[in-house]
Design a protein around this motif. Structure first.
Motif, short mmCIF file in Angstrom:
data_model
loop_
_atom_site.label_atom_id
_atom_site.label_comp_id
_atom_site.label_asym_id
_atom_site.label_seq_id
_atom_site.Cartn_x
_atom_site.Cartn_y
_atom_site.Cartn_z
N ILE A 175 0.88 -1.17 0.00
CA ILE A 175 0.00 0.00 0.00
C ILE A 175 0.91 1.21 0.00
O ILE A 175 1.69 1.42 0.94
N GLY A 215 1.14 5.32 -0.25
CA GLY A 215 0.41 6.57 -0.13
C GLY A 215 1.06 7.46 0.91
O GLY A 215 2.14 7.14 1.43
N SER A 232 -2.67 4.79 -2.92
CA SER A 232 -3.65 5.45 -2.07
C SER A 232 -3.50 6.96 -2.18
O SER A 232 -2.76 7.47 -3.03
N SER A 233 -4.15 7.67 -1.30
CA SER A 233 -4.22 9.13 -1.39
C SER A 233 -2.91 9.80 -1.00
O SER A 233 -2.07 9.24 -0.32
N LEU A 264 -6.36 0.74 5.52
CA LEU A 264 -6.32 -0.18 4.37
C LEU A 264 -5.61 -1.48 4.73
O LEU A 264 -6.06 -2.56 4.36
N HIS A 297 -6.61 3.09 -5.63
CA HIS A 297 -7.73 3.10 -4.69
C HIS A 297 -7.68 4.38 -3.87
O HIS A 297 -6.77 4.58 -3.08
N TYR A 298 -8.67 5.23 -4.06
CA TYR A 298 -8.69 6.52 -3.36
C TYR A 298 -9.91 6.66 -2.48
O TYR A 298 -10.31 7.75 -2.14
#
Length: 105
Positions: free
Chosen positions: A8, A10, A55-56, A19, A82-83
């Protein structure tokens, strides 16, 4: 169920932890969090990963850099951008890449 290993990537630590928790609630799925582009690239180079989840908080340059890096790896890796949208959406994104993992009804 076949094991899946996620990275992941971000910038929002709280979202990344959420997440990770959601992913690891599924049997045989595990996740590693990466927040820096250089450490993420090194991790991907040194560890076989099934899915990278963007991610963001990433800049466009970081997103482009990591996607370009995926093409240099000597193994296939799935990409999910994925946001948000919740755990149901995340699982559907994974199952769309790996339909053989969809649990029987």
């Amino acid at each position: 169920m076949r094991p899946l290993h996620f990275v992941i990537f971000g910038k929002n630590s709280e979202i990344l932890k959420t997440l990770k928790r959601i992913i690891e609630n599924t049997s045989n799925w595990n996740a590693t969090i990466q927040e820096e582009i250089s450490s993420c690239k090194n991790y991907l180079k040194d560890n076989r990963v099934d899915i990278i989840l963007l991610s963001s908080g990433l800049s466009l340059k970081e997103e482009r850099d990591i996607v370009e890096h995926l093409s240099l790896l000597d193994y296939p890796i799935a990409l999910i951008q994925h946001y948000g949208g919740g755990s149901g959406l995340l699982k559907n994104e994974v199952y769309s890449l790996f339909p053989e993992l969809i649990p029987d009804k």
